[in-house]
Design a protein around this motif. Structure first.
Motif, PDB file in Angstrom:
ATOM      1  N   LEU A   4      17.010 -49.341 -16.226  1.00 33.94           N
ATOM      2  CA  LEU A   4      15.806 -48.566 -16.789  1.00 33.94           C
ATOM      3  C   LEU A   4      15.461 -47.335 -15.793  1.00 33.94           C
ATOM      4  N   VAL A   5      15.549 -46.178 -16.126  1.00 39.55           N
ATOM      5  CA  VAL A   5      15.158 -45.008 -15.129  1.00 39.55           C
ATOM      6  C   VAL A   5      13.988 -44.216 -15.817  1.00 39.55           C
ATOM      7  N   GLU A   6      12.767 -44.191 -15.316  1.00 36.87           N
ATOM      8  CA  GLU A   6      11.581 -43.485 -15.729  1.00 36.87           C
ATOM      9  C   GLU A   6      11.707 -41.968 -15.155  1.00 36.87           C
ATOM     10  N   SER A   7      10.893 -41.114 -15.937  1.00 38.01           N
ATOM     11  CA  SER A   7      10.799 -39.772 -15.300  1.00 38.01           C
ATOM     12  C   SER A   7       9.763 -39.206 -16.360  1.00 38.01           C
ATOM     13  N   GLY A   8       9.175 -38.164 -15.689  1.00 38.55           N
ATOM     14  CA  GLY A   8       8.130 -37.204 -16.493  1.00 38.55           C
ATOM     15  C   GLY A   8       6.541 -37.510 -15.915  1.00 38.55           C
ATOM     16  N   GLY A   9       6.346 -38.453 -14.863  1.00 34.97           N
ATOM     17  CA  GLY A   9       5.115 -38.544 -14.596  1.00 34.97           C
ATOM     18  C   GLY A   9       4.595 -37.387 -13.588  1.00 34.97           C
ATOM     19  N   GLY A  10       3.289 -37.323 -13.257  1.00 32.06           N
ATOM     20  CA  GLY A  10       2.692 -36.228 -12.531  1.00 32.06           C
ATOM     21  C   GLY A  10       1.355 -35.997 -12.671  1.00 32.06           C
ATOM     22  N   LEU A  11       0.886 -35.060 -11.991  1.00 33.25           N
ATOM     23  CA  LEU A  11      -0.552 -34.825 -12.293  1.00 33.25           C
ATOM     24  C   LEU A  11      -1.029 -33.837 -13.277  1.00 33.25           C
ATOM     25  N   VAL A  12      -2.047 -34.300 -13.952  1.00 30.19           N
ATOM     26  CA  VAL A  12      -2.636 -33.601 -15.147  1.00 30.19           C
ATOM     27  C   VAL A  12      -4.047 -33.454 -15.270  1.00 30.19           C
ATOM     28  N   GLN A  13      -4.741 -32.708 -15.677  1.00 31.32           N
ATOM     29  CA  GLN A  13      -6.209 -32.463 -15.992  1.00 31.32           C
ATOM     30  C   GLN A  13      -6.517 -33.406 -16.926  1.00 31.32           C
ATOM     31  N   PRO A  14      -7.912 -33.900 -16.719  1.00 34.15           N
ATOM     32  CA  PRO A  14      -8.301 -34.781 -18.177  1.00 34.15           C
ATOM     33  C   PRO A  14      -8.336 -34.184 -19.506  1.00 34.15           C
ATOM     34  N   GLY A  15      -8.062 -34.642 -20.445  1.00 36.11           N
ATOM     35  CA  GLY A  15      -7.533 -34.091 -21.897  1.00 36.11           C
ATOM     36  C   GLY A  15      -6.218 -33.330 -21.949  1.00 36.11           C
ATOM     37  N   SER A  17      -1.977 -33.563 -21.444  1.00 35.10           N
ATOM     38  CA  SER A  17      -0.712 -34.437 -22.029  1.00 35.10           C
ATOM     39  C   SER A  17       0.420 -34.604 -21.275  1.00 35.10           C
ATOM     40  N   LEU A  18       1.026 -35.664 -21.306  1.00 38.87           N
ATOM     41  CA  LEU A  18       2.251 -35.885 -20.540  1.00 38.87           C
ATOM     42  C   LEU A  18       3.252 -36.669 -21.190  1.00 38.87           C
ATOM     43  N   ARG A  19       4.625 -36.430 -21.152  1.00 35.37           N
ATOM     44  CA  ARG A  19       5.731 -37.442 -21.935  1.00 35.37           C
ATOM     45  C   ARG A  19       6.521 -38.093 -20.704  1.00 35.37           C
ATOM     46  N   LEU A  20       6.418 -39.483 -20.953  1.00 37.48           N
ATOM     47  CA  LEU A  20       7.059 -40.047 -19.962  1.00 37.48           C
ATOM     48  C   LEU A  20       8.563 -40.356 -20.725  1.00 37.48           C
ATOM     49  N   SER A  21       9.652 -40.289 -19.958  1.00 36.76           N
ATOM     50  CA  SER A  21      10.956 -40.838 -20.678  1.00 36.76           C
ATOM     51  C   SER A  21      11.593 -42.129 -19.694  1.00 36.76           C
ATOM     52  N   CYS A  22      12.285 -42.823 -20.536  1.00 38.35           N
ATOM     53  CA  CYS A  22      12.982 -43.807 -20.054  1.00 38.35           C
ATOM     54  C   CYS A  22      14.350 -43.807 -20.366  1.00 38.35           C
ATOM     55  N   ALA A  23      15.280 -43.709 -19.452  1.00 39.04           N
ATOM     56  CA  ALA A  23      16.768 -43.709 -19.872  1.00 39.04           C
ATOM     57  C   ALA A  23      17.322 -45.177 -19.676  1.00 39.04           C
ATOM     58  N   VAL A  24      17.835 -45.739 -20.798  1.00 36.22           N
ATOM     59  CA  VAL A  24      18.127 -47.117 -20.748  1.00 36.22           C
ATOM     60  C   VAL A  24      19.824 -47.304 -20.758  1.00 36.22           C
ATOM     61  N   SER A  25      20.238 -47.953 -20.016  1.00 38.05           N
ATOM     62  CA  SER A  25      21.683 -48.139 -20.143  1.00 38.05           C
ATOM     63  C   SER A  25      22.001 -49.854 -19.728  1.00 38.05           C
ATOM     64  N   GLY A  26      23.179 -50.078 -19.853  1.00 38.44           N
ATOM     65  CA  GLY A  26      23.566 -51.472 -19.268  1.00 38.44           C
ATOM     66  C   GLY A  26      24.230 -52.309 -20.542  1.00 38.44           C
ATOM     67  N   ARG A  27      24.137 -53.453 -20.574  1.00 39.24           N
ATOM     68  CA  ARG A  27      24.257 -54.591 -21.516  1.00 39.24           C
ATOM     69  C   ARG A  27      23.824 -54.253 -22.877  1.00 39.24           C
TER      70      ARG A  27
END
Length: 118
Positions: A4-15, A17-27
């Motif tokens: 599982l590899v996440e991306s998309g975090g960061g600094l944002v002001q109140p109110g 939006s952000l979108r986090l992504s998770c790449a899934v691989s393996g079994r």
């Protein structure tokens, strides 16, 4: 093993939006439940949202209902967390997780920092 590899975090002001992504691989993980956890400084790790890979059934903790949306893309093997109307109390490291049930989380990503601040 499931990776599982996440991306998309960061600094944002109140109110904002952000979108986090998770790449899934393996079994094969077609029967798994996927999810997002978070951990704020000096607080317990908590479940934010979960989704079944096969049927797309979702669960949200009360504090994020109506603001966050979890989804998965079976073709791209991705899990997403759309976060709207962010609040300072959403500040945490967010982890993508996977497991055979919604109570057994065998696999964790490395985490991505989300900071909500003006």
């Amino acid at each position: 093993q499931v990776q599982l590899v996440e991306s998309g975090g960061g600094l944002v002001q109140p109110g904002g939006s952000l979108r986090l992504s998770c790449a899934v691989s393996g079994r094969p993980f077609s029967t798994y439940t996927m999810g997002w956890f978070r951990q704020a400084p000096e607080k317990e790790r908590e479940s934010v949202a979960t989704i079944t890979w096969s049927g797309g059934n979702t669960y949200y903790r009360d504090s994020v209902k109506g603001r966050f949306t979890i989804s998965r893309d079976k073709f791209k093997n991705m899990v997403y967390l759309q976060m709207n109307s962010l609040k300072p109390e959403d500040t945490a490291v967010y982890y993508c997780v996977a497991g055979p049930t919604a109570h057994t989380w065998n696999y964790w990503g490395q985490g991505t920092q989300v900071t909500v601040s003006s």
